[in-house]
Design a protein around this motif. Structure first.
Motif, PDB file in Angstrom:
ATOM      1  N   TYR A   1      25.859 -86.814 -18.393  1.00 43.22           N
ATOM      2  CA  TYR A   1      26.534 -87.313 -19.473  1.00 43.22           C
ATOM      3  C   TYR A   1      27.895 -86.522 -19.546  1.00 43.22           C
ATOM      4  O   TYR A   1      28.788 -87.172 -19.726  1.00 43.22           O
ATOM      5  N   LEU A   2      27.867 -85.256 -19.637  1.00 43.83           N
ATOM      6  CA  LEU A   2      29.295 -84.818 -19.687  1.00 43.83           C
ATOM      7  C   LEU A   2      30.246 -85.019 -18.539  1.00 43.83           C
ATOM      8  O   LEU A   2      31.311 -85.102 -18.894  1.00 43.83           O
ATOM      9  N   GLU A   3      29.670 -85.244 -17.637  1.00 47.12           N
ATOM     10  CA  GLU A   3      30.410 -85.533 -16.172  1.00 47.12           C
ATOM     11  C   GLU A   3      31.043 -86.923 -16.476  1.00 47.12           C
ATOM     12  O   GLU A   3      32.150 -87.341 -16.268  1.00 47.12           O
ATOM     13  N   ASP A   4      30.185 -87.978 -17.060  1.00 52.38           N
ATOM     14  CA  ASP A   4      30.610 -89.368 -17.382  1.00 52.38           C
ATOM     15  C   ASP A   4      31.658 -89.136 -18.399  1.00 52.38           C
ATOM     16  O   ASP A   4      32.690 -90.220 -18.393  1.00 52.38           O
ATOM     17  N   LYS A   5      31.806 -88.354 -19.099  1.00 56.00           N
ATOM     18  CA  LYS A   5      32.804 -88.290 -20.303  1.00 56.00           C
ATOM     19  C   LYS A   5      34.092 -87.311 -19.818  1.00 56.00           C
ATOM     20  O   LYS A   5      34.936 -87.224 -20.359  1.00 56.00           O
ATOM     21  N   LYS A   6      33.855 -86.764 -18.646  1.00 59.80           N
ATOM     22  CA  LYS A   6      34.788 -85.926 -18.210  1.00 59.80           C
ATOM     23  C   LYS A   6      35.128 -84.896 -19.229  1.00 59.80           C
ATOM     24  O   LYS A   6      36.226 -84.260 -19.224  1.00 59.80           O
ATOM     25  N   ALA A   7      33.875 -84.146 -19.830  1.00 58.37           N
ATOM     26  CA  ALA A   7      34.067 -83.373 -20.573  1.00 58.37           C
ATOM     27  C   ALA A   7      33.794 -81.857 -20.236  1.00 58.37           C
ATOM     28  O   ALA A   7      33.864 -80.937 -20.979  1.00 58.37           O
ATOM     29  N   VAL A   8      33.572 -81.427 -18.858  1.00 61.63           N
ATOM     30  CA  VAL A   8      33.259 -80.390 -18.463  1.00 61.63           C
ATOM     31  C   VAL A   8      33.861 -80.182 -17.237  1.00 61.63           C
ATOM     32  O   VAL A   8      34.005 -81.068 -16.120  1.00 61.63           O
ATOM     33  N   GLN A   9      34.835 -78.854 -16.992  1.00 58.53           N
ATOM     34  CA  GLN A   9      35.527 -78.617 -15.687  1.00 58.53           C
ATOM     35  C   GLN A   9      35.028 -77.596 -15.049  1.00 58.53           C
ATOM     36  O   GLN A   9      35.253 -77.223 -13.806  1.00 58.53           O
ATOM     37  N   ASN A  10      33.944 -76.556 -15.832  1.00 58.49           N
ATOM     38  CA  ASN A  10      33.778 -75.444 -14.825  1.00 58.49           C
ATOM     39  C   ASN A  10      32.115 -75.022 -15.456  1.00 58.49           C
ATOM     40  O   ASN A  10      31.558 -75.782 -16.296  1.00 58.49           O
ATOM     41  N   THR A  11      31.374 -74.199 -14.753  1.00 61.14           N
ATOM     42  CA  THR A  11      30.072 -73.667 -14.989  1.00 61.14           C
ATOM     43  C   THR A  11      29.997 -73.125 -16.358  1.00 61.14           C
ATOM     44  O   THR A  11      29.084 -73.525 -17.214  1.00 61.14           O
ATOM     45  N   GLU A  12      31.006 -72.307 -16.901  1.00 58.37           N
ATOM     46  CA  GLU A  12      30.809 -71.672 -18.329  1.00 58.37           C
ATOM     47  C   GLU A  12      31.081 -72.587 -19.342  1.00 58.37           C
ATOM     48  O   GLU A  12      30.206 -72.569 -20.320  1.00 58.37           O
ATOM     49  N   GLN A  13      31.829 -73.717 -19.156  1.00 57.55           N
ATOM     50  CA  GLN A  13      31.807 -74.612 -20.100  1.00 57.55           C
ATOM     51  C   GLN A  13      30.665 -75.530 -20.097  1.00 57.55           C
ATOM     52  O   GLN A  13      30.131 -75.915 -21.302  1.00 57.55           O
ATOM     53  N   PHE A  14      29.932 -75.806 -18.911  1.00 58.24           N
ATOM     54  CA  PHE A  14      28.523 -76.697 -19.030  1.00 58.24           C
ATOM     55  C   PHE A  14      27.759 -75.789 -19.672  1.00 58.24           C
ATOM     56  O   PHE A  14      27.092 -76.192 -20.848  1.00 58.24           O
ATOM     57  N   ILE A  15      27.562 -74.379 -19.523  1.00 57.31           N
ATOM     58  CA  ILE A  15      26.784 -73.459 -20.149  1.00 57.31           C
ATOM     59  C   ILE A  15      27.074 -73.591 -21.945  1.00 57.31           C
ATOM     60  O   ILE A  15      26.083 -73.775 -22.540  1.00 57.31           O
ATOM     61  N   ASP A  16      28.302 -73.523 -22.178  1.00 63.56           N
ATOM     62  CA  ASP A  16      28.573 -73.426 -23.708  1.00 63.56           C
ATOM     63  C   ASP A  16      28.446 -74.945 -24.063  1.00 63.56           C
ATOM     64  O   ASP A  16      27.699 -75.005 -25.271  1.00 63.56           O
ATOM     65  N   LEU A  17      28.554 -75.968 -23.512  1.00 62.67           N
ATOM     66  CA  LEU A  17      28.505 -77.352 -24.051  1.00 62.67           C
ATOM     67  C   LEU A  17      26.991 -77.857 -24.131  1.00 62.67           C
ATOM     68  O   LEU A  17      26.644 -78.762 -24.953  1.00 62.67           O
ATOM     69  N   ALA A  18      26.421 -77.386 -22.938  1.00 67.46           N
ATOM     70  CA  ALA A  18      25.182 -78.263 -22.580  1.00 67.46           C
ATOM     71  C   ALA A  18      23.809 -77.435 -22.664  1.00 67.46           C
ATOM     72  O   ALA A  18      22.733 -77.658 -23.141  1.00 67.46           O
ATOM     73  N   ALA A  19      23.939 -75.941 -22.324  1.00 67.66           N
ATOM     74  CA  ALA A  19      22.736 -75.313 -21.710  1.00 67.66           C
ATOM     75  C   ALA A  19      22.637 -74.246 -22.809  1.00 67.66           C
ATOM     76  O   ALA A  19      21.604 -73.341 -22.407  1.00 67.66           O
ATOM     77  N   SER A  20      23.392 -74.090 -23.881  1.00 69.72           N
ATOM     78  CA  SER A  20      23.053 -73.147 -25.025  1.00 69.72           C
ATOM     79  C   SER A  20      22.531 -73.529 -26.141  1.00 69.72           C
ATOM     80  O   SER A  20      21.694 -72.694 -26.669  1.00 69.72           O
ATOM     81  N   ALA A  21      22.425 -74.844 -26.563  1.00 69.19           N
ATOM     82  CA  ALA A  21      21.908 -75.231 -27.812  1.00 69.19           C
ATOM     83  C   ALA A  21      21.721 -76.810 -27.545  1.00 69.19           C
ATOM     84  O   ALA A  21      22.472 -77.515 -26.796  1.00 69.19           O
ATOM     85  N   SER A  22      20.998 -77.217 -28.665  1.00 74.61           N
ATOM     86  CA  SER A  22      20.588 -78.651 -28.612  1.00 74.61           C
ATOM     87  C   SER A  22      21.884 -79.433 -29.180  1.00 74.61           C
ATOM     88  O   SER A  22      22.456 -79.120 -30.411  1.00 74.61           O
ATOM     89  N   SER A  23      22.299 -80.497 -28.474  1.00 77.70           N
ATOM     90  CA  SER A  23      23.410 -81.270 -29.106  1.00 77.70           C
ATOM     91  C   SER A  23      22.770 -81.958 -30.478  1.00 77.70           C
ATOM     92  O   SER A  23      23.812 -82.665 -31.128  1.00 77.70           O
ATOM     93  N   VAL A  24      21.628 -82.275 -30.507  1.00 74.04           N
ATOM     94  CA  VAL A  24      20.943 -83.014 -31.684  1.00 74.04           C
ATOM     95  C   VAL A  24      20.878 -82.038 -32.808  1.00 74.04           C
ATOM     96  O   VAL A  24      21.388 -82.258 -33.822  1.00 74.04           O
TER      97      VAL A  24
END
Length: 130
Positions: free
Chosen positions: A72-95
């Protein structure tokens, strides 16, 4: 120009800049995508449990969930590195906004961000990356 008109013009300009920046965001590079996949494979192989919104899941289920969020984040071009992925997707529920947890064996659960960053450091040190 009235203060109201000025505010409206500034808001429109800021929105235009925001959308222009979003459109120009670079896609995730193959090496970064590979690093994230290695990180999630480490989670899958860990035997740990993953808590999402109050429910415990096996690590392979967690990996699949996080890969969907990555796509999902890739489709939105919203993540450029692994730390950003962890922050945006893998740390908490987006819901719900609830923090994700990881529990390995009998150890107390820890925030997934802490666990994933530690794993990332291990992965990078084993490949000679800083």
């Amino acid at each position: 120009m009235s203060p109201r008109t000025l505010k409206r013009s500034l808001l429109i300009a800021l929105l235009a800049l925001f959308f222009a920046a979003a459109l120009n965001a670079a896609p995730l590079t193959p090496p970064i995508r590979a690093e994230i996949e290695v990180l999630l494979s480490a989670l899958e192989a860990s035997g740990c449990r993953f808590n999402r919104n109050g429910s415990w899941h096996l690590a392979p289920e967690a990996k699949m969930h996080l890969l969907r969020k990555l796509d999902y984040l890739e489709d939105k071009k919203a993540v450029q590195n692994t730390e950003q992925f962890i922050d945006l997707a893998a740390s908490a529920s987006s819901v719900s906004g609830k923090e994700y947890l990881v529990q390995c064996g009998d150890t107390p659960p820890i925030p997934s961000k802490q666990w994933l960053l530690a794993q990332l450091a291990t992965i990078r040190s084993s490949t000679g990356q800083p």
